[in-house]
Scaffold this motif. Structure first.
Motif, PDB file in Angstrom:
ATOM      1  N   LEU A  65       8.455  12.215  15.191  1.00 41.83           N
ATOM      2  CA  LEU A  65       8.842  12.263  13.870  1.00 41.83           C
ATOM      3  C   LEU A  65       8.071  12.439  12.942  1.00 41.83           C
ATOM      4  CD1 LEU A  65      12.055   9.779  14.558  1.00 41.83           C
ATOM      5  CD2 LEU A  65      12.232  12.161  14.601  1.00 41.83           C
ATOM      6  N   ILE A  66       7.026  11.751  12.797  1.00 44.74           N
ATOM      7  CA  ILE A  66       5.858  11.595  11.557  1.00 44.74           C
ATOM      8  C   ILE A  66       5.461  13.248  11.915  1.00 44.74           C
ATOM      9  CG2 ILE A  66       4.100  10.874  10.719  1.00 44.74           C
ATOM     10  CD1 ILE A  66       4.927   7.966  11.620  1.00 44.74           C
ATOM     11  N   VAL A  73       7.686   3.815  24.297  1.00 44.84           N
ATOM     12  CA  VAL A  73       8.429   4.456  23.823  1.00 44.84           C
ATOM     13  C   VAL A  73       8.932   4.672  22.544  1.00 44.84           C
ATOM     14  CG1 VAL A  73      10.920   5.301  24.157  1.00 44.84           C
ATOM     15  CG2 VAL A  73       9.823   4.434  26.322  1.00 44.84           C
ATOM     16  N   ARG A  74       8.898   3.504  21.769  1.00 43.10           N
ATOM     17  CA  ARG A  74       9.183   3.353  20.331  1.00 43.10           C
ATOM     18  C   ARG A  74       8.040   4.467  19.548  1.00 43.10           C
ATOM     19  NH1 ARG A  74       9.111  -2.135  18.043  1.00 43.10           N
ATOM     20  NH2 ARG A  74       6.724  -1.570  18.088  1.00 43.10           N
ATOM     21  N   LEU A  75       6.813   4.078  19.922  1.00 46.59           N
ATOM     22  CA  LEU A  75       5.828   4.707  19.155  1.00 46.59           C
ATOM     23  C   LEU A  75       5.678   6.193  19.376  1.00 46.59           C
ATOM     24  CD1 LEU A  75       3.041   1.767  19.661  1.00 46.59           C
ATOM     25  CD2 LEU A  75       4.392   2.279  17.709  1.00 46.59           C
ATOM     26  N   VAL A  76       5.948   6.380  20.773  1.00 44.55           N
ATOM     27  CA  VAL A  76       5.848   7.955  20.947  1.00 44.55           C
ATOM     28  C   VAL A  76       6.789   8.462  20.194  1.00 44.55           C
ATOM     29  CG1 VAL A  76       6.338   9.777  22.723  1.00 44.55           C
ATOM     30  CG2 VAL A  76       4.794   7.797  23.146  1.00 44.55           C
ATOM     31  N   GLY A  77       7.935   8.005  20.097  1.00 41.10           N
ATOM     32  CA  GLY A  77       9.000   8.645  19.351  1.00 41.10           C
ATOM     33  C   GLY A  77       8.760   8.837  17.668  1.00 41.10           C
ATOM     34  N   ALA A 115      10.243  14.254   4.337  1.00 42.95           N
ATOM     35  CA  ALA A 115      10.456  12.687   3.818  1.00 42.95           C
ATOM     36  C   ALA A 115      11.061  11.974   4.932  1.00 42.95           C
ATOM     37  CB  ALA A 115      10.585  12.850   2.563  1.00 42.95           C
ATOM     38  N   ILE A 116      12.435  12.348   5.205  1.00 38.49           N
ATOM     39  CA  ILE A 116      13.231  11.822   5.836  1.00 38.49           C
ATOM     40  C   ILE A 116      12.859  11.500   7.306  1.00 38.49           C
ATOM     41  CG2 ILE A 116      15.546  11.677   6.935  1.00 38.49           C
ATOM     42  CD1 ILE A 116      16.550  13.070   4.466  1.00 38.49           C
ATOM     43  N   LEU A 117      12.142  12.742   8.059  1.00 34.98           N
ATOM     44  CA  LEU A 117      11.697  12.453   9.272  1.00 34.98           C
ATOM     45  C   LEU A 117      10.545  11.422   9.201  1.00 34.98           C
ATOM     46  CD1 LEU A 117      11.667  16.318  10.144  1.00 34.98           C
ATOM     47  CD2 LEU A 117      13.225  14.522  11.246  1.00 34.98           C
ATOM     48  N   ILE A 118       9.539  11.599   8.218  1.00 34.30           N
ATOM     49  CA  ILE A 118       8.465  10.638   8.168  1.00 34.30           C
ATOM     50  C   ILE A 118       8.975   9.263   8.136  1.00 34.30           C
ATOM     51  CG2 ILE A 118       6.428  10.073   6.993  1.00 34.30           C
ATOM     52  CD1 ILE A 118       6.014  12.799   6.382  1.00 34.30           C
ATOM     53  N   ALA A 119      10.087   8.847   7.287  1.00 36.70           N
ATOM     54  CA  ALA A 119      10.610   7.831   7.194  1.00 36.70           C
ATOM     55  C   ALA A 119      11.283   7.077   8.489  1.00 36.70           C
ATOM     56  CB  ALA A 119      11.748   7.757   5.944  1.00 36.70           C
ATOM     57  N   VAL A 173       8.492   5.991  10.732  1.00 34.36           N
ATOM     58  CA  VAL A 173       7.829   4.703  10.170  1.00 34.36           C
ATOM     59  C   VAL A 173       8.790   3.753  10.456  1.00 34.36           C
ATOM     60  CG1 VAL A 173       6.975   3.534   8.178  1.00 34.36           C
ATOM     61  CG2 VAL A 173       6.502   5.991   8.347  1.00 34.36           C
ATOM     62  N   ARG A 174       9.997   3.745  10.323  1.00 35.25           N
ATOM     63  CA  ARG A 174      11.039   2.827  10.768  1.00 35.25           C
ATOM     64  C   ARG A 174      11.179   2.612  12.232  1.00 35.25           C
ATOM     65  NH1 ARG A 174      17.441   3.615   9.978  1.00 35.25           N
ATOM     66  NH2 ARG A 174      17.008   5.018  11.860  1.00 35.25           N
ATOM     67  N   ALA A 175      10.901   3.720  13.091  1.00 35.16           N
ATOM     68  CA  ALA A 175      10.967   3.222  14.510  1.00 35.16           C
ATOM     69  C   ALA A 175       9.832   2.731  14.897  1.00 35.16           C
ATOM     70  CB  ALA A 175      10.883   4.739  15.202  1.00 35.16           C
ATOM     71  N   ALA A 176       8.528   2.960  14.113  1.00 39.95           N
ATOM     72  CA  ALA A 176       7.358   2.366  14.581  1.00 39.95           C
ATOM     73  C   ALA A 176       7.147   0.996  14.220  1.00 39.95           C
ATOM     74  CB  ALA A 176       6.128   3.205  13.780  1.00 39.95           C
TER      75      ALA A 176
END
Length: 207
Positions: free
Chosen positions: A84-85, A76-80, A195-199, A202-205
């Motif tokens: 986002l990325i 779930v975390r990686l899919v999310g 940039a925020i969405l990618i960040a 990355v934080r979720a991953a």
């Protein structure tokens, strides 16, 4: 039915989580800046729908399964994170001054339905939102009363609070609409949003 004191305590506890900038607020600012107040409603509805999805999963016990299974939680975390990325990269590309304009005879990818789905997925695929209903909500429900009704009450209060928060931000963004809708500012805002969405992804991953 949740006791009024417990309901108030839940709202106080969840408010800092709502106020923490995340994907929903980022999408709201981006879409309101780009298309005005009509873009705010699908973001709010998508976010609220996502909350009810998490509440329903909590009632069914599926969220507990995800949170207690390291493999399921990781998926779930990686899919999310990937979503986002990907959304961030799409936003960056759409902000490029060299990007080809959408044909007039076709609907733009930022239509109401698309905005709603973006907000819905950003919430549903967020493990932090699921954890609220597994770690925070149980502290404010009575085990000797129907669990489903209590979770629904808390989810509704949560939805109203986050809708109020996003609506407030909508008016703040609209107050500065003339500046925010300038082409140069819109490109910069879109790139900041990406940039925020990618960040966030990355934080979720890596969390």
């Amino acid at each position: 039915m949740v006791h009024p004191v417990g309901l108030a305590g839940f709202l106080v506890a969840v408010l800092p989580l709502i106020a923490t900038p995340g994907a929903s607020l980022t999408l709201l600012v981006q879409h309101v800046t780009d298309g005005g107040r009509r873009r705010a409603l699908p973001v709010v509805l998508g976010t609220v729908t996502g909350l009810y999805v998490h509440a329903a999963l909590a009632v069914a016990g599926l969220s507990a399964l995800v949170m207690h299974s390291s493999v399921a939680f990781t998926v779930v975390r990686l899919v999310g994170a990937v979503y986002l990325i990907g959304l961030g990269l799409w936003t960056w590309r759409s902000a490029s001054p060299h990007a080809a304009p959408a044909p007039r005879h076709r609907s733009r990818p930022t239509g109401t339905d698309s905005v709603y789905v973006q907000a819905l997925l950003a919430n549903v695929l967020n493990p932090k939102a699921a954890s609220i209903y597994l770690t925070l909500v149980p502290q404010f429900i009575a085990p000797d009363r129907p669990i489903g009704g209590q979770i629904l009450t808390l989810a509704t209060a949560h939805a109203l609070l986050i809708a109020l928060w996003l609506t407030t931000w909508t008016f703040l963004v609209l107050r500065a609409a003339r500046v925010l809708r300038a082409p140069r500012f819109k490109r910069r805002a879109a790139r900041a949003t990406s940039a925020i969405l990618i960040a966030l992804g990355v934080r979720a991953a890596v969390a």
